[in-house]
Design an enzyme around this catalytic site. Sequence first.
Site, PDB file in Angstrom:
ATOM      1  N   CYS A 180       0.842  -1.203   0.000  1.00 34.15           N
ATOM      2  CA  CYS A 180       0.000   0.000   0.000  1.00 34.15           C
ATOM      3  C   CYS A 180       0.880   1.256   0.000  1.00 34.15           C
ATOM      4  O   CYS A 180       1.498   1.569  -1.006  1.00 34.15           O
ATOM      5  CB  CYS A 180      -0.968  -0.042   1.174  1.00 34.15           C
ATOM      6  SG  CYS A 180      -2.334   1.132   1.020  1.00 34.15           S
TER       7      CYS A 180
ATOM      8  N   HIS B 107      -3.563  -5.234   0.147  1.00 33.03           N
ATOM      9  CA  HIS B 107      -3.050  -5.763   1.416  1.00 33.03           C
ATOM     10  C   HIS B 107      -3.146  -7.291   1.399  1.00 33.03           C
ATOM     11  O   HIS B 107      -4.135  -7.860   1.880  1.00 33.03           O
ATOM     12  CB  HIS B 107      -3.854  -5.206   2.592  1.00 33.03           C
ATOM     13  CG  HIS B 107      -3.627  -3.757   2.867  1.00 33.03           C
ATOM     14  ND1 HIS B 107      -2.713  -3.311   3.795  1.00 33.03           N
ATOM     15  CD2 HIS B 107      -4.181  -2.654   2.318  1.00 33.03           C
ATOM     16  CE1 HIS B 107      -2.723  -1.980   3.816  1.00 33.03           C
ATOM     17  NE2 HIS B 107      -3.607  -1.557   2.934  1.00 33.03           N
TER      18      HIS B 107
ATOM     19  N   GLU C 117      -1.776  -9.440   3.211  1.00 34.14           N
ATOM     20  CA  GLU C 117      -1.708 -10.061   4.540  1.00 34.14           C
ATOM     21  C   GLU C 117      -3.088 -10.438   5.075  1.00 34.14           C
ATOM     22  O   GLU C 117      -3.211 -11.349   5.908  1.00 34.14           O
ATOM     23  CB  GLU C 117      -1.009  -9.139   5.542  1.00 34.14           C
ATOM     24  CG  GLU C 117      -1.702  -7.828   5.827  1.00 34.14           C
ATOM     25  CD  GLU C 117      -1.290  -6.695   4.905  1.00 34.14           C
ATOM     26  OE1 GLU C 117      -1.541  -5.521   5.267  1.00 34.14           O
ATOM     27  OE2 GLU C 117      -0.732  -6.966   3.835  1.00 34.14           O
TER      28      GLU C 117
END
Length: 588
Positions: A399, A526, A528
């Site tokens: 990001c 993102h 994750e």
Amino acid sequence: MKYILVTGGVISGIGKGIIASSVGTILKSCGLYVTVIKIDPYINVDAGTFSPYEHGEVFVLDDGGEVDLDLGNYERFLDIRLIKDNNLTTGKIYQSVINKERRGDYLGKTVQVVPHITDAIQEWVMEQARISVDDDGVEPQVCVIELGGTVGDIESMPFIEAFRQFQFKVKRDNFCNIHVSLIPQPSSTGEQKTKPTQNSVRELRGLGLTPDLIICRCATPLETSVKEKISLFCHVEPAQVICVQDVSSVYRVPLLLEDQGVVNTLCQRLKLPVEMKPRKILLRWKELADRTDRLLEHVSIALVGKYTKLSDSYTSVIKALEHSALSINRKLEVKYIDSEDLETATAKDEPVKYHEAWQKLCSSQGVLVPGGFGVRGTEGKMLAISWARKQDKPFLGVCLGMQLAVCEFARNVLGWVDANSTEFDPETKHPVVIDMPEHNPGHMGGSMRLGKRRTIFNSNTSVLRKLYGDVDYVEERHRHRFEVNPELKHHFEKKGLHFVGEDEEGERMEVIEIKDHCYFFGVQYHPEFTSRPIKPSPPYLGLLLAAAEKLQCYLNKGCTLSPRDRYSDCSCSSSPDVVMNELNIPFL
């Protein structure tokens, strides 16, 4: 539908989220379909405007919901996909009731906490509990509800009252309460103290809820005499007092609950249709926990951010790194670096801190710059990115990390010394990062590009595409207001910074790559948020493989499918080692 309410006492942050996730995990291992709801008593409508220092990271769901980080634990433990309505707040409930009042739904009535707010809470829970969270669309059989905060907080009183009524509405066989409490052990005496738990349970019972299980958080295993004392004073049998001591890995918590007969107790209490037989999912958790403890070789990653004083600010990032490190048989060492400490101003004011920060960075095997907002620390992040690029060190920017990688490249390779994001310098002559057309500067909450979006790979040779399984596109979760200026794309690609992933319209730059570097990637999304213990996120997996100098070996072995794509084909395997072999991830 069976409902399991998880409450907490004595202190907040006691681990209710992990307990709720673990209870869901062991029930799912029995073949039951499980969903989870998190209740946060704060008045905020959602977690989107929180500082990471307030409640840790903001977790983003597929539908763009900005929620409490505990929902990330639920998704990782249970491998499910939740939506924003799985996170209920006081703000949402009051907003819902006030909207009904304005529409005239309560015409002629005085709108009160009881019954209108409490009824709205019960209706929300009952409706949300029936929404499928699994890919096969089956309606859940069990709903685990975590009530945030501690019993006795003034903010949570309407929710406690709602569940006091709720237990009678759904009948006794369909509702139970698990109370999580702290057993302190003062160092001066070494004795485990039960009084805080007694007081907490007494207050809970005074409010109309009686715990069916008391889960005791403690530093060391609960002594038999202590367990019997809690049983005596808290009106439960000794078998209903469960010990969850400090353990080496969160993977061991479901195993602790299973070993102490929690499944049997819940099955008897709720009359669950469960066969008592060996459960392969828990065997896999045991293998994960055992292998975590066995790891000897380390891999170090420098996490360069601005919220490094609180590790919860980067919970999902750390989990994604752990999943990837575990998959390649390495023990993860995260070196937290405050990006401001890398800046020249710190060298003048606090030279020791400055040199310590650079020593950490230079001794790391890889560099990660996660997401964030605001100008503070951005120059230090760009210095770290520049070092990783010039030293051929593995780098991943997420990001804001990707946006700053573009800014750094523009300054030091293209020669645009004032290149910047308009978020930080609206007057820059080289706006390489700009705000999105739909951005509304006057409204902060929910105004970002949020949720699951599709990214199209436009390069067949991209390493990241290969890590994803050589697919044409991926769908990942986003949370940003600014993006790379597409009009300047050709300047970067001439000098070797390639935009290998774009949105479906080809207008938004999603993935950057430097091809003559060992591993230099930035992603606007993102990754994750969708990482799982046995199917690590490909961008993070690539970073760890490169840091361990195993990336080329992995690619040469033909990683034709990513962990995420192959996991569903081998979910019946009981051993993570078998799973990883089937995923083409060599244990090196």
